[in-house]
Scaffold this active site. Structure first.
Site, PDB file in Angstrom:
ATOM      1  N   CYS A 103      34.798  29.729 -36.630  1.00  0.00           N
ATOM      2  CA  CYS A 103      34.693  28.289 -37.387  1.00  0.00           C
ATOM      3  C   CYS A 103      35.871  28.712 -38.158  1.00  0.00           C
ATOM      4  O   CYS A 103      37.068  28.407 -38.182  1.00  0.00           O
ATOM      5  CB  CYS A 103      33.499  27.902 -38.005  1.00  0.00           C
ATOM      6  N   ASP A 104      35.729  27.591 -39.187  1.00  0.00           N
ATOM      7  CA  ASP A 104      36.514  27.587 -40.690  1.00  0.00           C
ATOM      8  C   ASP A 104      37.490  28.784 -41.456  1.00  0.00           C
ATOM      9  O   ASP A 104      38.701  29.043 -41.771  1.00  0.00           O
ATOM     10  CB  ASP A 104      35.668  26.471 -41.522  1.00  0.00           C
TER      11      ASP A 104
END
Length: 199
Positions: A103-104
């Site tokens: 993800c991030d």
């Protein structure tokens, strides 16, 4: 002696991602590995789901000997304080250990040039390019896929905790490939579609 795997968790980390990976490593690894958590300080860290943990290490007390550094996704990777993790990522790359981000956290790896020479993925290529700016030159190696593993670097988008876990298990040789794929298929496809994995 157990091999150490480090999970980097920041405030508002994605607890479901950590749970898939840690449970699979513990179950399939049959006691070979220990999971240790790292954060910016030793103060408690709260997950998106509200779980609170006290990290085993802060960013300055991480042990030198570990098998993998896994950056768990979450809400804080775009903050200024997250930059403190860069020295840990650089250490992992220098030692050629398994480095993983989802993800991030995968895009965070792009902000420090860690994805420029390896095939990789993230949540969105345009977001990755905008956030990482000129530091990111790996667009030609971006693959629109749930999870990608290349040269000890593993990346995944935020909807792919199972795929991310599978690539980490394979990279670490936690178990035979057959056992890992049986585990993945059973949890991905469900009880009525996949056979019960043999442990």
């Amino acid at each position: 002696m157990k091999k150490t795997i480090l999970f980097v968790v920041l405030q508002q980390y994605a607890d479901w991602e950590a749970a898939y990976i840690s449970s699979a490593i513990t179950m399939l690894g049959e006691g070979q590995y220990e999971i240790k958590t790292v954060s910016l300080s030793k103060d408690y860290v709260q997950s998106i789901g509200g779980f609170k943990i006290i990290p085993d290490y802060d960013i300055t007390s991480v042990p030198n000997d570990y098998e993998a550094l896994i950056l768990i996704g979450g809400m804080a990777w775009r903050t200024e304080s997250a930059q403190q993790v860069k020295m840990l990522v650089e250490d992992c790359r220098k030692k050629d250990k398994v480095l993983a981000g989802i993800c991030d956290a995968s895009a965070f790896l792009g902000t420090m040039g860690a994805l420029n020479e390896v095939f990789h993925t993230s949540n969105d290529l345009n977001d990755l390019k905008q956030w990482a700016g000129a530091t990111y030159t790996g667009e030609q190696k971006y693959i629109a896929k749930q999870a990608v593993s290349d040269k000890n670097v593993i990346t995944a988008n935020g909807t792919a905790p199972m795929e991310f876990a599978k690539e980490i298990l394979l990279a670490l040789n936690v178990a035979t490939e057959e056992k890992i794929l049986d585990w993945y298929n059973f949890h991905k496809l469900g009880l009525y579609t996949a056979p019960m994995p043999k442990m």
